[in-house]
Write a protein that holds these residues in place. Sequence first.
Motif, mmCIF file in Angstrom:
data_model
loop_
_atom_site.group_PDB
_atom_site.id
_atom_site.type_symbol
_atom_site.label_atom_id
_atom_site.label_comp_id
_atom_site.label_asym_id
_atom_site.label_seq_id
_atom_site.Cartn_x
_atom_site.Cartn_y
_atom_site.Cartn_z
ATOM 1 N N PRO A 1 11.872 27.517 19.509
ATOM 2 C CA PRO A 1 12.165 26.201 20.088
ATOM 3 C C PRO A 1 11.363 25.105 19.375
ATOM 4 C CG PRO A 1 11.659 27.809 21.807
ATOM 5 C CD PRO A 1 11.294 28.439 20.507
ATOM 6 N N TYR A 2 12.014 23.971 19.138
ATOM 7 C CA TYR A 2 11.328 22.867 18.460
ATOM 8 C C TYR A 2 11.378 21.559 19.244
ATOM 9 C CZ TYR A 2 15.987 21.121 17.267
ATOM 10 O OH TYR A 2 17.272 20.641 17.347
ATOM 11 N N LYS A 3 12.340 21.406 20.151
ATOM 12 C CA LYS A 3 12.599 20.095 20.738
ATOM 13 C C LYS A 3 11.413 19.580 21.554
ATOM 14 C CE LYS A 3 16.239 17.394 22.928
ATOM 15 N NZ LYS A 3 15.315 16.476 23.599
ATOM 16 N N GLN A 4 10.853 20.396 22.418
ATOM 17 C CA GLN A 4 9.727 19.951 23.247
ATOM 18 C C GLN A 4 8.547 19.545 22.373
ATOM 19 O OE1 GLN A 4 8.375 22.897 26.057
ATOM 20 N NE2 GLN A 4 6.732 21.600 26.854
ATOM 21 N N TYR A 5 8.304 20.302 21.341
ATOM 22 C CA TYR A 5 7.215 20.032 20.398
ATOM 23 C C TYR A 5 7.436 18.704 19.684
ATOM 24 C CZ TYR A 5 4.398 21.013 16.123
ATOM 25 O OH TYR A 5 3.525 20.960 15.069
ATOM 26 N N PHE A 6 8.608 18.522 19.091
ATOM 27 C CA PHE A 6 8.896 17.293 18.364
ATOM 28 C C PHE A 6 8.918 16.081 19.295
ATOM 29 C CE2 PHE A 6 11.437 19.395 14.622
ATOM 30 C CZ PHE A 6 10.289 20.093 14.269
ATOM 31 N N SER B 1 0.838 -1.201 0.000
ATOM 32 C CA SER B 1 0.000 0.000 0.000
ATOM 33 C C SER B 1 0.872 1.249 0.000
ATOM 34 C CB SER B 1 -0.927 0.010 1.215
ATOM 35 O OG SER B 1 -0.178 0.136 2.404
ATOM 36 N N PRO B 2 0.309 2.382 -0.432
ATOM 37 C CA PRO B 2 1.070 3.634 -0.419
ATOM 38 C C PRO B 2 1.368 4.106 1.004
ATOM 39 C CG PRO B 2 -0.812 3.775 -1.908
ATOM 40 C CD PRO B 2 -0.998 2.533 -1.078
ATOM 41 N N THR B 3 2.166 5.137 1.070
ATOM 42 C CA THR B 3 2.575 5.756 2.331
ATOM 43 C C THR B 3 1.959 7.135 2.441
ATOM 44 O OG1 THR B 3 4.677 4.572 2.465
ATOM 45 C CG2 THR B 3 4.601 6.718 3.528
ATOM 46 N N MET B 4 1.642 7.545 3.655
ATOM 47 C CA MET B 4 1.321 8.939 3.913
ATOM 48 C C MET B 4 2.358 9.487 4.876
ATOM 49 S SD MET B 4 -1.955 8.811 6.511
ATOM 50 C CE MET B 4 -1.721 10.511 7.049
ATOM 51 N N THR B 5 2.610 10.763 4.795
ATOM 52 C CA THR B 5 3.618 11.372 5.650
ATOM 53 C C THR B 5 3.019 12.532 6.423
ATOM 54 O OG1 THR B 5 4.481 13.125 4.193
ATOM 55 C CG2 THR B 5 5.228 10.866 3.767
ATOM 56 N N ILE B 6 3.473 12.682 7.650
ATOM 57 C CA ILE B 6 3.087 13.828 8.473
ATOM 58 C C ILE B 6 4.368 14.522 8.909
ATOM 59 C CG2 ILE B 6 1.963 14.608 10.583
ATOM 60 C CD1 ILE B 6 0.104 12.225 10.392
ATOM 61 N N ALA B 7 4.484 15.787 8.544
ATOM 62 C CA ALA B 7 5.677 16.564 8.874
ATOM 63 C C ALA B 7 5.309 17.740 9.764
ATOM 64 C CB ALA B 7 6.350 17.066 7.604
ATOM 65 N N LEU B 8 6.077 17.905 10.829
ATOM 66 C CA LEU B 8 5.930 19.053 11.720
ATOM 67 C C LEU B 8 7.038 20.043 11.376
ATOM 68 C CD1 LEU B 8 5.473 17.145 15.108
ATOM 69 C CD2 LEU B 8 3.738 17.675 13.391
ATOM 70 N N LEU B 9 6.674 21.263 11.042
ATOM 71 C CA LEU B 9 7.634 22.291 10.696
ATOM 72 C C LEU B 9 7.617 23.387 11.755
ATOM 73 C CD1 LEU B 9 6.652 20.895 7.939
ATOM 74 C CD2 LEU B 9 7.573 22.911 6.822
ATOM 75 N N GLN B 10 8.802 23.867 12.113
ATOM 76 C CA GLN B 10 8.910 24.941 13.098
ATOM 77 C C GLN B 10 10.001 25.906 12.659
ATOM 78 O OE1 GLN B 10 7.377 26.474 15.285
ATOM 79 N NE2 GLN B 10 8.045 26.149 17.388
#
Length: 407
Positions: free
Chosen positions: A338-343, A324-333
């Motif tokens: 600050p990004y670490k706590q979020y990621f 089956s195909p893939t879906m991707t979810i990307a979080l951008l900051q």
Amino acid sequence: MAETFTNWSGSIEFTPTARAAPGSADDIVQLVAEARRTGGTVRPVGSGHSSVPIFNTPDTLVSLENLTGVLDADASARQARVLPGTGLRDLGSQLADRGLAMENLGDVDYQAIAGAIATGTHGSGVRLGNLSSTLVGGQLINGLGEEVPFGVDAGEGEDHDLLRAAQVSLGTLGIMTSLTLRLEEAYDLHRQNYITHIDWVLENFEALIESNRSVDFYWYPRSDLAQVRMLNKPGDEPDLKPQGELKKDETGPNYEIIPNDRALHFEEMEYMLPLDTQLEAFRQVRERVKAKHRARVGWRVLVRTIAPDHALISNAEARYRDGSPTMTIALLQNNTLPYKQYFDDLEPLLQEFDGRPHWGKKHTMTAEQLAPLYPEWETFQKIRRQMDPDGIFMNDYLRSLLGEEGK
């Protein structure tokens, strides 16, 4: 002492002992021979767009900036041989001059072709593979200083294990000296960007991905609006249109229309999940962001799809999900926030959905967690060790990632 190297987002800095910019395969052979003589390492680097320390080395950092351009092209066979340092932005126009085009491109075009392929860079489309899946052959200098052909360059088919290892290799098999790509006849795309409410996207996602050649969407956490980007060959546009404002409407060559211009630098974490047209993983990400991170998230959440492939450690590899195909979810900051706590908070949630991390973006997974996600993990490891038995192309990060610590 070489100058300090800083990656595109600014989150990684290191100072190698030396930097080299070889102009030929012979130059690379000499670099590998010197590393073998001194017990050192070499790491190739393209544009430095990766946001993990995949290119770090205390020894010799090898730029491929002098190995650029199209070596030859066959419009009838729809193939071309290109040099590894060729930037995607330049490659598009050079292929177009020969009547050819890449099947798809990623969200940005800052990368060099070898680095984009080595990390599984992708665009969007349930019937369009990642860039790595278009690699059908090439040549590389391995850790023994040998120039090794693979795929069609070695007279081998697309099922050969060395090609499947080279398609997504993280630069651990050797340094590429040429890449043979499967291409399409040059084509234009019609791009339409709509601003709509996220609820409309959730209700229509399955129809969107089936009716468009390529479609993706951004969710804006602070407003609950979404931007839907639809890309189709002129005349193939579907009847289904998002409810809302048409923000962009343009037509042109694929290499000009697909990439976005990113003046704003950012950090990113992206996971590849089994395609779920109901978007349950995204729905949970959305609720978590709204509950805990909305005040601090400066940018977007991006959802895309990828066709299955059969590279050994591609995160869109088909056998993992029964084709089956893939879906991707990307979080951008924004890289100034600050990004670490979020990621760190969202990463376990994405892993609960059998997510595989993008090899070139922020994540914390190590070999113990990764190996069960890839049915042919050990096949890749075996080939990597054969190609580079002394670890000339390894660094501390890759040893942890691939389970080679202390070896």
